[in-house]
Design an enzyme around this catalytic site. Structure first.
Site, PDB file in Angstrom:
ATOM      1  N   GLN A 283      -4.607  -1.415   9.726  1.00  0.00           N
ATOM      2  CA  GLN A 283      -4.509  -2.709   8.997  1.00  0.00           C
ATOM      3  C   GLN A 283      -4.814  -3.985   9.990  1.00  0.00           C
ATOM      4  O   GLN A 283      -4.424  -4.091  11.201  1.00  0.00           O
ATOM      5  CB  GLN A 283      -2.988  -3.245   8.620  1.00  0.00           C
ATOM      6  CG  GLN A 283      -2.693  -4.538   7.975  1.00  0.00           C
ATOM      7  CD  GLN A 283      -3.177  -4.365   6.419  1.00  0.00           C
ATOM      8  OE1 GLN A 283      -3.229  -3.407   5.853  1.00  0.00           O
ATOM      9  NE2 GLN A 283      -3.809  -5.423   6.261  1.00  0.00           N
TER      10      GLN A 283
ATOM     11  N   LYS B  89       0.772  -1.361   0.048  1.00  0.00           N
ATOM     12  CA  LYS B  89       0.036   0.013  -0.005  1.00  0.00           C
ATOM     13  C   LYS B  89       0.772   1.043  -0.155  1.00  0.00           C
ATOM     14  O   LYS B  89       0.522   2.168  -0.577  1.00  0.00           O
ATOM     15  CB  LYS B  89      -1.061  -0.030   1.330  1.00  0.00           C
ATOM     16  CG  LYS B  89      -2.069  -1.198   1.172  1.00  0.00           C
ATOM     17  CD  LYS B  89      -2.788  -1.352   2.272  1.00  0.00           C
ATOM     18  CE  LYS B  89      -3.893  -2.149   2.236  1.00  0.00           C
ATOM     19  NZ  LYS B  89      -4.433  -2.785   3.564  1.00  0.00           N
TER      20      LYS B  89
ATOM     21  N   ASP C 297     -11.066   2.913   4.211  1.00  0.00           N
ATOM     22  CA  ASP C 297     -11.162   1.464   3.944  1.00  0.00           C
ATOM     23  C   ASP C 297     -12.730   1.019   3.862  1.00  0.00           C
ATOM     24  O   ASP C 297     -13.165   0.069   3.535  1.00  0.00           O
ATOM     25  CB  ASP C 297     -10.846   0.490   5.178  1.00  0.00           C
ATOM     26  CG  ASP C 297      -9.416   0.029   4.966  1.00  0.00           C
ATOM     27  OD1 ASP C 297      -9.153  -0.439   3.744  1.00  0.00           O
ATOM     28  OD2 ASP C 297      -8.788  -0.430   5.824  1.00  0.00           O
TER      29      ASP C 297
END
Ligand code: NAD
Length: 287
Positions: free
Chosen positions: A97, A53, A120
């Protein structure tokens, strides 16, 4: 006739080019989109995802910050850091994460992220907005799938879409997004009886169970669009999807490979959401 391979890398590149262009335009207005990534613990898969990422951010001119904690970090310390990032005007997107170590309540952590920085798309506010069709940050993997279908000119309207998996981050939202596109959606999961009775009836089959190569060519309707979200290791330790690609490609009409299918699109939509979050701060005059 063998299936058309949906090339996730090529499609991701197409969308990344236009996102990179928008980053340049934002920079001309004095705005550098910024993503903060919080990584807790030593999970090697998580470390790899975070690395990918951040590398993509760098390639696209997006500013990224990594905040790393050991397994033993307290939940309150994590929540305080999120508060700080919520108030940091150089950060437009915040990503934690997953999975988090045991002892940390994932929902509490996600709900602490400002919905305006939830790139997200996991915050209940964004999930609710998605459900009722309002503007929202859409979860990256299902959103990436939708973009792939659009790129391939596959219209889900009126089609029977079967989703294998009902997780909050992939299966459930994938079904919702296809419903929004007027598909008729069936959810299958670990308690579904006679799974293949559903898969064989799917015009669009999305496999997100995390079971190596467990759907075979004869479980698929001839000509179906097959999207393989799974990221597993086979007996030889090789990365593979939920679909047995070798047999499925002879039955399906379209199929995504693993790797090189859904994965690159997931990261692309994360970049898209980060840039969208940055753009919104300009639109809302809260720079
Ligand atoms: P999860 O474990 O949270 O959910 C799996 C779902 O599959 C559950 O809802 C379960 O009911 C269902 N399931 C499990 N076994 C089944 C079976 N035998 N038959 C039918 N349903 C079954 O997983 P997740 O986070 O949704 O991820 C699913 C897979 O997708 C994993 O392999 C994960 O690594 C992968 N993934 C890939 C990407 C990407 O970008 N390519 C992103 C997220 C997840």
């Amino acid at each position: 006739m063998p299936a058309r391979i949906i090339d996730g890398k090529k499609i991701a590149k197409h969308y990344r080019n236009s996102i990179t262009e928008e980053v340049k335009q934002l920079k001309q207005k004095g705005m550098v989109p910024g993503l903060a990534v919080i990584l807790v613990g030593e999970n090697s898969a998580s470390q790899t995802y975070v690395r990918m990422k951040r590398k993509t951010c760098e390639e696209m001119g997006i500013h990224s910050v990594l905040i790393q904690y050991g397994d033993q970090v307290g939940q309150n310390e994590l929540l305080d850091k999120i508060d700080q990032l919520n108030n940091d005007s150089s950060i437009h997107g915040i990503l934690v994460q997953l999975p988090l170590p045991e002892g940390i309540q994932t929902e509490k952590v996600i709900e602490r992220i400002s919905p305006d920085k939830d790139v997200d798309g996991f915050h209940p506010i964004n999930i609710g907005r998605m459900m009722i069709g309002e503007d929202a940050f859409l979860p990256c993997t299902p959103y990436g799938i939708l973009k792939m279908l659009q790129y391939e000119n596959i219209d889900p309207s009126g089609k029977h879409a079967v989703i294998i998996g009902r997780s909050n981050i992939v299966g459930k939202p994938a079904g919702q997004l296809l419903l929004r596109e007027n598909a008729t959606v069936t959810y299958c999961h670990s308690k579904t009886e006679n799974l293949t009775a559903y898969t064989r009836n799917a015009d669009i089959l999305i496999a997100a169970a995390g079971r190596a190569k467990f759907i075979h060519g004869n479980d698929i309707k001839p000509g179906a669009v097959v999207i393989d979200v799974g990221m597993n290791r086979d007996e030889a330790g090789v990365l593979c999807g939920d679909i047995d690609f070798d047999s499925a490609k002879n039955t399906a009409g379209y199929i995504t490979p693993v790797p090189g299918g859904v994965g690159p699109m997931t990261i692309t939509m994360l970049m898209y959401n980060t840039v969208k979050a940055a753009r919104k701060t300009i639109e809302n005059g809260i720079q």
